[in-house]
Design a protein around this motif. Structure first.
Motif, PDB file in Angstrom:
ATOM      1  N   ASP A   2      -5.861 -14.461  15.572  1.00  0.00           N
ATOM      2  CA  ASP A   2      -5.345 -14.455  14.202  1.00  0.00           C
ATOM      3  C   ASP A   2      -4.660 -13.120  13.943  1.00  0.00           C
ATOM      4  O   ASP A   2      -5.265 -12.058  14.089  1.00  0.00           O
ATOM      5  N   VAL A   3      -3.388 -13.178  13.570  1.00  0.00           N
ATOM      6  CA  VAL A   3      -2.625 -11.940  13.376  1.00  0.00           C
ATOM      7  C   VAL A   3      -3.149 -11.100  12.230  1.00  0.00           C
ATOM      8  O   VAL A   3      -2.871  -9.910  12.174  1.00  0.00           O
ATOM      9  N   THR A   4      -3.903 -11.677  11.327  1.00  0.00           N
ATOM     10  CA  THR A   4      -4.441 -10.888  10.220  1.00  0.00           C
ATOM     11  C   THR A   4      -5.573  -9.979  10.683  1.00  0.00           C
ATOM     12  O   THR A   4      -6.035  -9.143   9.922  1.00  0.00           O
ATOM     13  N   ASP A   5      -6.009 -10.115  11.919  1.00  0.00           N
ATOM     14  CA  ASP A   5      -7.063  -9.253  12.441  1.00  0.00           C
ATOM     15  C   ASP A   5      -6.591  -7.821  12.677  1.00  0.00           C
ATOM     16  O   ASP A   5      -7.401  -6.921  12.768  1.00  0.00           O
ATOM     17  N   PHE A   6      -5.293  -7.609  12.808  1.00  0.00           N
ATOM     18  CA  PHE A   6      -4.782  -6.276  13.111  1.00  0.00           C
ATOM     19  C   PHE A   6      -4.758  -5.405  11.862  1.00  0.00           C
ATOM     20  O   PHE A   6      -4.251  -5.817  10.825  1.00  0.00           O
ATOM     21  N   PRO A   7      -5.274  -4.175  11.975  1.00  0.00           N
ATOM     22  CA  PRO A   7      -5.187  -3.248  10.840  1.00  0.00           C
ATOM     23  C   PRO A   7      -3.724  -2.892  10.561  1.00  0.00           C
ATOM     24  O   PRO A   7      -2.903  -2.832  11.491  1.00  0.00           O
ATOM     25  N   ASP A   8      -3.407  -2.641   9.314  1.00  0.00           N
ATOM     26  CA  ASP A   8      -2.030  -2.321   8.922  1.00  0.00           C
ATOM     27  C   ASP A   8      -1.492  -1.108   9.661  1.00  0.00           C
ATOM     28  O   ASP A   8      -0.336  -1.098  10.091  1.00  0.00           O
ATOM     29  N   VAL A  11      -0.312  -2.062  13.188  1.00  0.00           N
ATOM     30  CA  VAL A  11       0.955  -2.798  13.177  1.00  0.00           C
ATOM     31  C   VAL A  11       2.107  -1.847  12.864  1.00  0.00           C
ATOM     32  O   VAL A  11       3.162  -1.900  13.506  1.00  0.00           O
ATOM     33  N   GLN A  12       1.910  -0.949  11.919  1.00  0.00           N
ATOM     34  CA  GLN A  12       2.955   0.013  11.565  1.00  0.00           C
ATOM     35  C   GLN A  12       3.245   0.967  12.714  1.00  0.00           C
ATOM     36  O   GLN A  12       4.409   1.315  12.965  1.00  0.00           O
ATOM     37  N   THR A  13       2.214   1.374  13.433  1.00  0.00           N
ATOM     38  CA  THR A  13       2.415   2.259  14.582  1.00  0.00           C
ATOM     39  C   THR A  13       3.187   1.542  15.678  1.00  0.00           C
ATOM     40  O   THR A  13       4.098   2.118  16.279  1.00  0.00           O
ATOM     41  N   GLN A  14       2.858   0.278  15.924  1.00  0.00           N
ATOM     42  CA  GLN A  14       3.594  -0.487  16.936  1.00  0.00           C
ATOM     43  C   GLN A  14       5.047  -0.676  16.509  1.00  0.00           C
ATOM     44  O   GLN A  14       5.960  -0.561  17.325  1.00  0.00           O
ATOM     45  N   ALA A  15       5.274  -0.948  15.242  1.00  0.00           N
ATOM     46  CA  ALA A  15       6.645  -1.100  14.740  1.00  0.00           C
ATOM     47  C   ALA A  15       7.424   0.211  14.873  1.00  0.00           C
ATOM     48  O   ALA A  15       8.600   0.208  15.250  1.00  0.00           O
ATOM     49  N   ALA A  16       6.778   1.336  14.599  1.00  0.00           N
ATOM     50  CA  ALA A  16       7.425   2.644  14.755  1.00  0.00           C
ATOM     51  C   ALA A  16       7.725   2.914  16.226  1.00  0.00           C
ATOM     52  O   ALA A  16       8.783   3.464  16.562  1.00  0.00           O
ATOM     53  N   TRP A  17       6.820   2.519  17.110  1.00  0.00           N
ATOM     54  CA  TRP A  17       7.049   2.672  18.554  1.00  0.00           C
ATOM     55  C   TRP A  17       8.272   1.863  18.969  1.00  0.00           C
ATOM     56  O   TRP A  17       9.145   2.362  19.683  1.00  0.00           O
ATOM     57  N   ASN A  18       8.347   0.612  18.506  1.00  0.00           N
ATOM     58  CA  ASN A  18       9.489  -0.253  18.836  1.00  0.00           C
ATOM     59  C   ASN A  18      10.801   0.356  18.343  1.00  0.00           C
ATOM     60  O   ASN A  18      11.798   0.370  19.064  1.00  0.00           O
ATOM     61  N   ALA A  19      10.802   0.848  17.106  1.00  0.00           N
ATOM     62  CA  ALA A  19      12.008   1.430  16.526  1.00  0.00           C
ATOM     63  C   ALA A  19      12.436   2.680  17.294  1.00  0.00           C
ATOM     64  O   ALA A  19      13.631   2.869  17.588  1.00  0.00           O
ATOM     65  N   TYR A  51      -9.511  -0.004  16.931  1.00  0.00           N
ATOM     66  CA  TYR A  51      -9.498  -1.472  16.861  1.00  0.00           C
ATOM     67  C   TYR A  51      -9.757  -2.107  18.225  1.00  0.00           C
ATOM     68  O   TYR A  51     -10.401  -3.158  18.313  1.00  0.00           O
ATOM     69  N   TRP A  52      -9.283  -1.482  19.293  1.00  0.00           N
ATOM     70  CA  TRP A  52      -9.396  -2.087  20.616  1.00  0.00           C
ATOM     71  C   TRP A  52     -10.840  -2.231  21.084  1.00  0.00           C
ATOM     72  O   TRP A  52     -11.118  -3.025  21.984  1.00  0.00           O
ATOM     73  N   LEU A  68       3.895  -9.512  17.320  1.00  0.00           N
ATOM     74  CA  LEU A  68       3.855  -9.466  15.862  1.00  0.00           C
ATOM     75  C   LEU A  68       4.771  -8.371  15.318  1.00  0.00           C
ATOM     76  O   LEU A  68       5.522  -8.593  14.370  1.00  0.00           O
ATOM     77  N   ALA A  69       4.734  -7.199  15.934  1.00  0.00           N
ATOM     78  CA  ALA A  69       5.565  -6.086  15.460  1.00  0.00           C
ATOM     79  C   ALA A  69       7.046  -6.381  15.659  1.00  0.00           C
ATOM     80  O   ALA A  69       7.864  -6.038  14.808  1.00  0.00           O
ATOM     81  N   ARG A  70       7.399  -7.036  16.769  1.00  0.00           N
ATOM     82  CA  ARG A  70       8.804  -7.413  16.984  1.00  0.00           C
ATOM     83  C   ARG A  70       9.244  -8.423  15.931  1.00  0.00           C
ATOM     84  O   ARG A  70      10.337  -8.311  15.369  1.00  0.00           O
ATOM     85  N   ALA A  71       8.405  -9.404  15.654  1.00  0.00           N
ATOM     86  CA  ALA A  71       8.738 -10.412  14.645  1.00  0.00           C
ATOM     87  C   ALA A  71       8.823  -9.774  13.265  1.00  0.00           C
ATOM     88  O   ALA A  71       9.715 -10.087  12.468  1.00  0.00           O
TER      89      ALA A  71
END
Length: 78
Positions: A2-8, A11-19, A51-52, A68-71
């Motif tokens: 469930d994607v809601t299991d990830f802390p905000d 997800v924000q750190t992964q999105a920043a990594w992607n960017a 979290y891991w 999730l971060a890519r989406a």
């Protein structure tokens, strides 16, 4: 998973990594040293996030987080 299991913050750190990775991978990036350092810092934060310790299958969860971060990033760009 469930994607809601990830802390905000995760997800924000992964999105920043992607960017950051996208900027570094683009042709002719400026200040590559700073970008590489940022990528390293974000990688450490992602790898050692508390979290891991709570998930049974860390590799699957990491993969789901990247997806999730890519989406999430694609939705923001639209």
């Amino acid at each position: 998973m469930d994607v809601t299991d990830f802390p905000d913050d995760l997800v924000q750190t992964q999105a920043a990594w992607n960017a950051t990775y996208q900027v570094l991978a683009a042709p002719g990036p400026r200040d590559t040293t700073a970008l590489r350092r940022r990528l390293l810092l974000l990688s450490v934060r992602l790898w050692w996030h508390p979290y891991w310790e709570t998930v049974p299958s860390v590799p699957a969860a990491r993969s789901e987080l990247r997806h999730l971060a890519r989406a999430h990033g694609a939705v923001r760009a639209a």
